[in-house]
Enzyme design. Sequence first.
Site, PDB file in Angstrom:
ATOM      1  N   HIS A 133       0.814  -1.217   0.000  1.00 34.39           N
ATOM      2  CA  HIS A 133       0.000   0.000   0.000  1.00 34.39           C
ATOM      3  C   HIS A 133       0.845   1.264   0.000  1.00 34.39           C
ATOM      4  O   HIS A 133       0.328   2.365  -0.211  1.00 34.39           O
ATOM      5  CB  HIS A 133      -0.996  -0.006   1.173  1.00 34.39           C
ATOM      6  CG  HIS A 133      -0.395   0.255   2.513  1.00 34.39           C
ATOM      7  ND1 HIS A 133      -0.128  -0.745   3.423  1.00 34.39           N
ATOM      8  CD2 HIS A 133      -0.021   1.409   3.119  1.00 34.39           C
ATOM      9  CE1 HIS A 133       0.379  -0.221   4.521  1.00 34.39           C
ATOM     10  NE2 HIS A 133       0.455   1.088   4.366  1.00 34.39           N
TER      11      HIS A 133
ATOM     12  N   SER B 101       4.500   1.705   8.546  1.00 31.62           N
ATOM     13  CA  SER B 101       4.041   0.701   7.586  1.00 31.62           C
ATOM     14  C   SER B 101       5.180   0.283   6.668  1.00 31.62           C
ATOM     15  O   SER B 101       5.936   1.123   6.194  1.00 31.62           O
ATOM     16  CB  SER B 101       2.913   1.263   6.730  1.00 31.62           C
ATOM     17  OG  SER B 101       1.769   1.502   7.494  1.00 31.62           O
TER      18      SER B 101
ATOM     19  N   ASP C  52     -10.645  -7.495   1.441  1.00 28.37           N
ATOM     20  CA  ASP C  52     -10.825  -8.934   1.611  1.00 28.37           C
ATOM     21  C   ASP C  52      -9.466  -9.606   1.613  1.00 28.37           C
ATOM     22  O   ASP C  52      -8.649  -9.396   2.492  1.00 28.37           O
ATOM     23  CB  ASP C  52     -11.746  -9.465   0.503  1.00 28.37           C
ATOM     24  CG  ASP C  52     -12.110 -10.921   0.711  1.00 28.37           C
ATOM     25  OD1 ASP C  52     -12.477 -11.570  -0.260  1.00 28.37           O
ATOM     26  OD2 ASP C  52     -11.991 -11.411   1.850  1.00 28.37           O
TER      27      ASP C  52
END
Length: 372
Positions: free
Chosen positions: A164, A305, A229
């Site tokens: 991401h 992150s 998901d």
Amino acid sequence: MAALSTLILLLCAAKDVMPFSPHWKPTWPSYRVPVILPQSTLNLDKPQFDAEARLEVVSPCGPACHKSSPLPTYEEVKNYLSYETLYANGSLTETEVGIYILSNGGDGSRGRSRTKRQIYGYDSRFSIFGKDFLLNYPFSTSVKLSTGCTGTLVAEKHVLTAAHCIHDGKSYVKGAQKLRVGFLKPKQKDGSKGSNITKSAMPEKMKFQWIRVKRTHVPKGWIKGNANDIGMDYDYALLELKKPHKRKFMKIGVSPPARHLPGGRIHFSGYDNDRPGNLVYRFCDVKDETYDLLYQQCDAQPGASGSGVYVRMWKRQNHKWERKIIGIFSGHQWVDMNGTPQDFNVAVRITPLKYAQICYWIKGNYLDCREG
């Protein structure tokens, strides 16, 4: 039926050999790893680089949700492990892969989950100061991405981070085409080159030296699933630098079950954005796990992150202690636990399949990726 049996082998054939006595040192398990090889590569249109970089991602699907989801089919697994490669000139390719099992190789269990979190009670993070720490292993393996995330050196020219940080699941983020990796180094003072300067009373000021990224690999599981998901399970990416970084790096390894981790604990260092310019180290216990994710409550802020999650265990073959990256810190997640909201930080586990993929990206030869 054959495809189903192959999938079961992929998910259950990892051989983890643990010490026979509880008094033995925590020892790295031995895994037989499957083989993941490129089958075909297709040129794609150049991306627009129009997504906003997000330093963390949230998903409402917690451990129970992921554990209860059906196993992916063999074809779905191959699809998830296919990948896009972004080059510095903006060109983009998609590579389909094949998965093979040699000599009972495989992967180990199943499940899913994910996270995004801040501070849990007392802030247990440690800022690392002084070049004697920052420039030495293992802290020297942590690097900063120009998109604001953290990465970890895993080879002479390769950095492991979160997907991401480069791609929001639908599009590449602004700055991904000219992505750079920053290495903390001391600011040189006049007359200090080649220096005899050792320690001073004041901490030495540091700065980032940047190296451009040559190409980036992102699994299709992230691109197809985004954060909602299965994408959470594939929130990892590998960056290849334009030149070697010349620092000691940390090897990747297959993530053992949480009960086999030393003290059930993990460690990672990152560039949390509430402490600009500081490398921040932390450790904490694993609270829950699925096949693909580790749930913990390590204190963290956006910017951490992409940090490599590691543990230190005994390597029997080499007769020495060894740290390995077993996961990638992804972010924070609120989870509905029997009607009560609870939050975790989540790391993506390096499973045997992911190990095979990342190792092949690094080495380009599956024969060098047979033991996790």
